[in-house]
Design a protein around this motif. Structure first.
Motif, PDB file in Angstrom:
ATOM      1  N   GLN A 175       0.850  -1.377  -0.065  1.00  0.00           N
ATOM      2  CA  GLN A 175       0.033   0.128   0.037  1.00  0.00           C
ATOM      3  C   GLN A 175       0.719   1.362   0.158  1.00  0.00           C
ATOM      4  O   GLN A 175       1.928   1.278   0.539  1.00  0.00           O
ATOM      5  CB  GLN A 175      -0.942   0.137   1.267  1.00  0.00           C
ATOM      6  N   THR A 192       0.107   7.379   3.424  1.00  0.00           N
ATOM      7  CA  THR A 192       0.210   8.812   3.893  1.00  0.00           C
ATOM      8  C   THR A 192      -0.308   8.964   5.199  1.00  0.00           C
ATOM      9  O   THR A 192      -1.021   8.282   5.859  1.00  0.00           O
ATOM     10  CB  THR A 192       0.067   9.852   2.676  1.00  0.00           C
ATOM     11  N   PHE A 241       5.124  10.377   3.430  1.00  0.00           N
ATOM     12  CA  PHE A 241       4.600   8.914   2.741  1.00  0.00           C
ATOM     13  C   PHE A 241       5.365   7.849   3.044  1.00  0.00           C
ATOM     14  O   PHE A 241       6.981   7.978   3.391  1.00  0.00           O
ATOM     15  CB  PHE A 241       4.700   8.937   1.162  1.00  0.00           C
ATOM     16  N   ASP A 298       0.866  13.962  -5.203  1.00  0.00           N
ATOM     17  CA  ASP A 298      -0.603  13.769  -5.201  1.00  0.00           C
ATOM     18  C   ASP A 298      -1.247  13.769  -6.246  1.00  0.00           C
ATOM     19  O   ASP A 298      -2.215  12.786  -6.376  1.00  0.00           O
ATOM     20  CB  ASP A 298      -1.149  14.922  -4.256  1.00  0.00           C
ATOM     21  N   MET A 327      -1.257   9.773  -6.027  1.00  0.00           N
ATOM     22  CA  MET A 327      -2.133   9.432  -4.827  1.00  0.00           C
ATOM     23  C   MET A 327      -3.700   9.685  -5.387  1.00  0.00           C
ATOM     24  O   MET A 327      -4.595   9.099  -4.536  1.00  0.00           O
ATOM     25  CB  MET A 327      -1.618  10.335  -3.536  1.00  0.00           C
ATOM     26  N   GLY A 340      -3.932   3.623  -1.988  1.00  0.00           N
ATOM     27  CA  GLY A 340      -3.828   4.650  -1.000  1.00  0.00           C
ATOM     28  C   GLY A 340      -4.294   4.534   0.395  1.00  0.00           C
ATOM     29  O   GLY A 340      -5.425   3.896   0.466  1.00  0.00           O
TER      30      GLY A 340
END
Length: 277
Positions: free
Chosen positions: A70, A73, A131, A183, A187, A193
């Motif tokens: 995975q 964040t 992250f 991002d 992301m 995420g």
């Protein structure tokens, strides 16, 4: 790094700024070339973390999810309706008993009204920009969503060169690399995420207001650094790196003197973009 007794394996020098996605891609490619699929921690240089022990525990929690493939964040529990931070919406409500969730979506810096609503909902956290992930996993996602970026970064590393303690990225191949935040590049598109609730005294020292909030103040709320003469000023940030600053009856101002420039600003000013900052 010498001051804290760390000998870096490699310091990559970008010939030009291309935002966070290329920087993360370069670091991941370099790390994968020198180690067997390492777990990477991405940190910003202008963040302040007060509770180091809790930070370590949160990182260990994140590493467990990263080892399962995975992209992790960390979301900061908001304590005010900040418009200078991005927000993360989680699928699950985060609480003492549930500290992580798959990510539903990212929200760019909101206006004041939206920010006021977001902080009332436990599905929303400030985006810390920290992250944790396996190098192979993030490169696979970058390859999927930004193939031209990965192509450029690979060529830039291949044609780069060692320069004393540094590795210089090739400027000709890197200049065509897309300029894009991580991002947006990954992301906001990936289904891998995960956000973990993070409460360790975090501050983003990315504005003068946040610098003021994290500076030692005198009895009148002033933060003074360098050669300063102050008379009856209140709630000011006064910093001199050379010449004398004489301040009389000032209120809520930022004054920063450097070798080549002088900044004078209202302390409440928050730039709309990095260009303003």
């Amino acid at each position: 790094m010498r001051e804290i007794g760390v000998t870096p394996h490699s310091i990559l020098l970008e010939p030009t700024g291309k935002n966070t996605a290329p920087a993360i891609a370069l670091a991941s490619l370099k790390a994968l070339n020198t180690s067997h699929d390492p777990t990477l921690i991405i940190l910003s240089s202008d963040h302040k973390i007060d509770d180091e022990e809790n930070f370590k525990k949160v990182l260990e929690h994140g590493i467990k999810y990263a080892s399962k493939g995975q992209l992790v964040t960390f979301g900061i529990i908001p304590n005010s309706p900040e418009t200078g931070y991005g927000y993360i919406e989680s699928f699950d409500e985060l609480s003492i008993n549930n500290t992580s969730s798959k990510i539903k979506k990212f929200i760019e810096k909101p206006n004041a009204e939206l920010a006021q609503n977001l902080i009332k909902d436990r599905h929303y956290l400030w985006n810390s920009g920290i992250f944790i992930f396996k190098a192979s996993v993030v490169l696979k996602e970058l390859e999927k969503f930004e193939p031209e970026l990965i192509k450029s970064c690979k060529e830039s590393l291949k044609k780069g060169k060692v320069d004393l303690d540094f590795f210089r990225i090739n400027s000709e191949t890197f200049k065509v690399c897309p300029n894009i935040p991580f991002d947006i590049a990954v992301m906001e598109k990936t289904n891998l995420g995960r956000v973990i609730k993070f409460d360790a005294g975090w501050s983003d020292i990315g504005s003068w207001q946040s610098i003021c909030n994290n500076s030692k103040k005198d009895k009148n709320g002033n933060m003074l650094k360098g050669e300063i003469i102050n008379y009856n000023s209140k709630n000011c940030y006064l910093r001199s790196e050379g010449r004398l600053i004489a301040a009389i009856d000032l209120n809520d101002l930022i004054v920063v003197e450097t070798e080549d420039a002088l900044l004078i600003s209202d302390k409440k000013f928050y730039p709309k973009s990095k260009e303003c900052g």
